[in-house]
Design an enzyme around this catalytic site. Structure first.
Site, short mmCIF file in Angstrom:
data_model
loop_
_atom_site.label_atom_id
_atom_site.label_comp_id
_atom_site.label_asym_id
_atom_site.label_seq_id
_atom_site.Cartn_x
_atom_site.Cartn_y
_atom_site.Cartn_z
CG ASP A 96 -2.04 0.99 1.11
OD1 ASP A 96 -2.05 1.76 0.13
OD2 ASP A 96 -2.91 1.00 2.00
CB ALA A 97 3.44 2.40 -2.03
CE LYS A 98 -4.14 4.69 -0.19
NZ LYS A 98 -3.52 3.84 0.86
NE ARG A 99 6.06 5.29 -3.78
CZ ARG A 99 6.05 5.27 -2.46
NH1 ARG A 99 4.93 5.55 -1.82
NH2 ARG A 99 7.13 4.97 -1.77
#
Length: 280
Positions: A96-99
């Site tokens: 979960d890094a939402k890049r």
């Protein structure tokens, strides 16, 4: 040799272990609840405990990169070990890094998380499409090549998301609906499940006006601490409920540091979710 696609691996894991994703979210207040210091040692103890308790029984673990990055390189090293140990124990890992970026920068993010030789290689990555869906193409291509997947922010559970995701384009289609349509195109012809999923909040109520049948998974935050329950899932997701991967974070993590309590909590949620999906 072409790796097995993420969607096929996820479908099998959901069928065998139940459709549950547990977050690994070592924020400061939760470390304190566990009696741990807000430092790298506390971070590692927390993460290792969750992995040892759950990675051999839940379908998906989802570490939140930010809570590791805040400790700098030592925190990222803990994240690398967490990902590797979780995958070795049989769980699929969604980073979960939402890049979200463009061009070579997006390609570099994709290489960091989606290339099979990268230290942080994960089974899937959360990404933001709000520089335009086409900006995600490097991540889509890298995921396909490496048997990984993406979860694209489409209809998120945070109240602020609506001002972008519910906005209506000139052609009359909402922005969130447009992202779902792009994902349906990515997954066309893939069986038993495509590898390109959407993030759709379980707290959003009736979503029957949206085409949620994208041929891929729907990562659904909001179960537990945010107020949604497993029983809500059929009403929110309708016919697409079988493809939902509900995410539970604090409601399970607060049961630690006792590993037995963590396992019991995750098992209870998995059973309630499976029952709701079957009933739906």
């Amino acid at each position: 040799m072409t790796p097995e696609p993420f969607g096929a691996r996820l479908r099998r894991a959901m069928d065998e272990r139940g459709p549950l994703c547990v977050g690994i979210d070592p924020h400061a207040s939760l470390l304190a609840e566990w009696g741990l210091n807000d430092d790298v040692a506390g971070l590692e103890r927390f993460s290792r405990t969750v992995v040892e308790a759950l990675a051999d029984r839940v379908a998906v673990l989802k570490p939140q990169s930010a809570f590791f990055e805040r400790f700098g390189s030592r925190g990222v090293a803990v994240l690398e070990r967490t990902v590797a140990e979780a995958r070795a124990a049989g769980a699929l890992v969604v980073m979960d890094a939402k890049r979200g970026d463009i061009g070579s920068t997006m390609a570099a993010y994709a290489e960091a998380f989606l290339h099979r030789d990268a230290p942080l290689f994960s089974d899937a990555l959360t990404v933001s499409p709000y520089l335009g869906y086409g900006s995600l193409r490097p991540a889509v291509d890298m995921a396909r090549e490496n048997g990984a997947g993406l979860f694209v922010l489409a209809l998120t559970s945070n109240p602020e998301g609506g001002e972008v995701q519910h906005a209506v384009r000139a052609d009359g289609r909402g922005v969130g609906a447009t992202m779902l349509a792009h994902l349906a195109e990515e997954n066309a012809g893939e069986a038993p499940m495509g590898s390109f999923g959407a993030v759709v909040g379980a707290t959003l109520g009736d979503l029957s006006s949206y085409e949620l049948g994208i041929g891929g998974p729907l990562l659904a935050p909001g179960i537990g601490a945010q107020g949604a329950t497993p029983a809500d899932l059929p009403g929110v997701f309708g016919a697409a409920v079988r493809d939902v991967v509900p995410n539970v974070g604090r409601a399970v993590l607060r049961l630690g540091p006792d590993p037995v309590a963590l396992r019991d909590g995750a098992t209870r949620y998995a059973q309630e979710i499976a029952a709701a999906v079957t009933a739906g």
